[in-house]
Write an enzyme that holds these catalytic residues in place. Structure first.
Site, short mmCIF file in Angstrom:
data_model
loop_
_atom_site.label_atom_id
_atom_site.label_comp_id
_atom_site.label_asym_id
_atom_site.label_seq_id
_atom_site.Cartn_x
_atom_site.Cartn_y
_atom_site.Cartn_z
CD GLU A 6 22.53 44.33 72.76
OE1 GLU A 6 21.37 44.48 72.36
OE2 GLU A 6 22.96 43.26 73.21
N GLY A 7 22.96 47.37 68.13
CA GLY A 7 22.50 48.42 67.23
C GLY A 7 23.47 49.57 67.23
CB THR A 8 25.57 51.15 64.58
OG1 THR A 8 24.49 51.62 63.75
CG2 THR A 8 26.12 49.85 64.01
CD GLU A 41 21.82 35.37 58.52
OE1 GLU A 41 21.75 35.66 57.30
OE2 GLU A 41 20.99 34.63 59.09
NE ARG A 64 53.76 62.75 84.50
CZ ARG A 64 55.00 62.43 84.15
NH1 ARG A 64 55.77 61.74 84.99
NH2 ARG A 64 55.47 62.76 82.97
CD1 TRP A 106 29.84 40.83 62.62
CD2 TRP A 106 31.86 39.98 62.94
NE1 TRP A 106 30.61 41.19 61.55
CE2 TRP A 106 31.86 40.69 61.74
CE3 TRP A 106 33.04 39.35 63.35
CZ2 TRP A 106 32.99 40.79 60.92
CZ3 TRP A 106 34.16 39.44 62.54
CH2 TRP A 106 34.12 40.15 61.36
N GLY A 153 18.28 45.16 76.36
CA GLY A 153 19.71 45.01 76.07
C GLY A 153 20.41 46.34 75.92
NE ARG A 154 19.05 48.77 70.46
CZ ARG A 154 18.19 48.56 69.48
NH1 ARG A 154 16.93 48.95 69.63
NH2 ARG A 154 18.56 47.97 68.36
#
Length: 381
Positions: A360-362, A124, A265, A153, A239-240
Site C-alpha cells: 500500500e505504498g512503502t 509491475e 516465565r 506481486w 486502503g492505507r
C-alpha cells in the site's frame, strides 16, 4: 467522531470470529500457506466484506472507522485474513463508486458474498512505487479493448477469478492516460505465474499475471477512460487506513502474548515480569500501540469527513507499520529463545508485521506524501 453502538457491534462480531474461527487455525495456515476459502465464505455471510459499501449495494454501509475496527480485530486473529478483507474493501469501493449498474450487478454481489475472488492489479516489474512507468497497455478495437502486459506481486493472483487491472490507454498522457479494466481470469490470453513463497502473511496468495492480447468488451472499462490512476489512488487512501489498522492488530496480538508469557516465565526465582527492564518494554508496547490506534481512528474520521485526509492516512500507515515491526520485535525479545522458534505466535507476528512497511505504498513513499502535503497545505489541524 465517537465509536457508536453500531461500530461496537461489528467490532464484537469481528473479534468473536477472529477468536473462534481464525486464531485457532493461524499457525496451520501459515505453515501450509493455504488459502482458507471456507473462512472467507463465512466472512461473506457475516457481512465482513465491503464494510463501507452502501447497504443497498450489498455492503455493511458503515464508514472508514468501522472498517478500521474490523481490520484490527481480524488481524489480531491472523493478518492474512484481515488482508483479504482489505482487498475486498478496495474492490468494493471501486465498483460502488465507479461501476455501472450492469457491472455492479455482475460483480459486486458475488464478490461481497465471497463467491468470487478478486485481484487488485497495479504493480509491475518497473512500476511499483513509481506507477508512471506502467507498461501494461490496452488498445481500442472495433468492439472493445485488447490488453497486453504483465503484473507482479499481485495479491490473490494464484486463485483469483477476476482482476481489476490498471493499464495505459494513452502512451503520451502520463498519469492521465491510464484506465481500469475488469478482466475475468478465464479469458483467453490470461495466464498466471507460480505462487510466491513469502516471509510472512503466508496464507495470503501472491503471484504474477500475464496478459497476452486479451480481448475485452467495451464495458470492461471501469469508470472514465484516462481516470484510472486517480481512481486507484483515491481508493488507496482508504486502503492505507486498513493496513494501518491491520498493523495495530498484529502488534496488539504481540502485546497480549508477551504480557501473558511475562507473567508465567520464571527466572532467578521470580516471574520475568518483575524485572524493570522487561516492564519498560511492555510499557513501550502499550504506549505505542495506543498511539497508533488513535492515529488510525483520527485518519478514518478525517476520511469520513470528506476533507483533506491524505496526510492523515499516510501518517497512520507509516507510524503504525513501523510501530508493529518494532513492537513485535519486542514481543520476540520478551519470549527470549522461544520467540525465535516456529510455532510460537510471536515469531509469526514478527514476520507478518514486516510487509506492512512495504505494501500500500512503502513507508519511504508515505514520508514523501506526508512532506508534500505538509509543504502544500501547511500543518494539519
Amino acid at each position: 467522531m465517537p465509536i457508536t453502538e453500531t461500530h461496537q457491534e461489528i467490532r464484537r462480531t469481528a473479534r468473536r470470529f477472529a477468536e473462534e474461527v481464525i486464531r485457532p487455525r493461524a499457525e496451520a495456515l501459515d505453515h501450509d500457506e493455504a488459502f482458507p476459502a471456507d473462512i472467507y465464505w463465512q466472512m461473506g455471510q457475516l457481512g465482513l466484506f465491503g464494510i463501507t459499501v452502501p447497504a443497498e449495494m450489498g455492503g455493511a454501509g458503515l464508514d472508514a472507522l468501522g472498517y478500521a475496527l474490523v481490520m484490527e480485530e481480524l488481524s489480531r486473529g491472523y493478518a492474512s485474513i484481515a488482508d483479504q478483507c482489505g482487498l475486498y474493501e478496495l474492490i468494493g469501493t471501486l465498483l460502488s463508486l465507479h461501476g455501472t449498474d450492469a457491472q455492479r450487478e455482475r460483480w459486486l454481489g458475488p464478490l461481497l458474498a465471497a463467491e468470487l475472488k478478486p485481484a487488485y492489479c497495479l504493480t509491475e516489474a518497473e512500476a511499483g512505487s513509481d506507477l508512471s512507468n506502467l507498461k501494461t497497455f490496452a488498445d481500442k478495437t472495433a468492439d472493445g479493448w485488447r490488453l497486453t502486459g504483465s503484473k507482479l506481486w499481485i495479491h490473490n493472483a494464484p486463485v483469483a477469478d477476476v482482476g481489476f487491472v490498471l493499464a495505459r490507454t494513452d502512451k503520451e498522457a502520463g498519469k492521465r492516460g491510464m484506465s481500469i479494466f475488469i478482466v475475468p481470469f478465464d479469458a483467453p490470453g490470461v495466464s498466471r505465474g507460480p505462487k510466491e513463497h513469502k516471509m510472512g502473511q503466508r496464507a495470503s496468495q501472491v503471484g504474477a499475471l500475464q496478459f497476452d492480447d486479451v480481448r475485452l468488451p467495451a464495458d470492461a472499462l471501469l469508470g472514465t477512460e484516462g481516470r484510472g490512476f486517480h481512481i486507484m489512488m483515491g481508493a488507496l487512501d482508504k486502503g492505507r487506513i486498513g493496513i494501518a489498522a491491520l498493523a495495530v492488530g498484529i502488534a496488539q496480538a504481540g502485546l497480549e502474548a508477551a504480557l501473558a508469557y511475562a507473567g508465567q516465565r520464571r527466572q532467578f526465582g521470580q516471574p520475568v515480569a518483575d524485572f524493570q527492564g522487561l516492564q519498560w518494554m511492555l510499557a513501550d508496547m502499550v504506549k505505542d500501540i495506543t498511539a497508533a490506534r488513535l492515529l488510525v481512528h483520527h485518519a478514518a474520521e478525517a476520511f469520513d469527513s470528506g476533507g483533506q485526509s491524505t496526510i492523515f492516512c499516510s501518517m497512520a500507515k507509516c507510524f503504525a507499520a513501523d510501530m508493529a515491526v518494532a513492537q513485535t520485535a519486542n514481543a520476540v525479545q520478551i519470549f527470549g529463545g522461544s520467540g525465535y522458534i516456529r510455532g510460537f505466535e510471536v515469531e509469526r507476528l514478527y514476520r507478518d508485521a514486516k510487509i506492512t512497511q512495504i505494501y500500500e505504498g512503502t513507508n519511504q513513499i508515505q514520508r514523501t506524501i506526508i512532506a508534500r502535503e505538509l509543504l502544500k497545505n501547511g500543518v494539519p489541524a
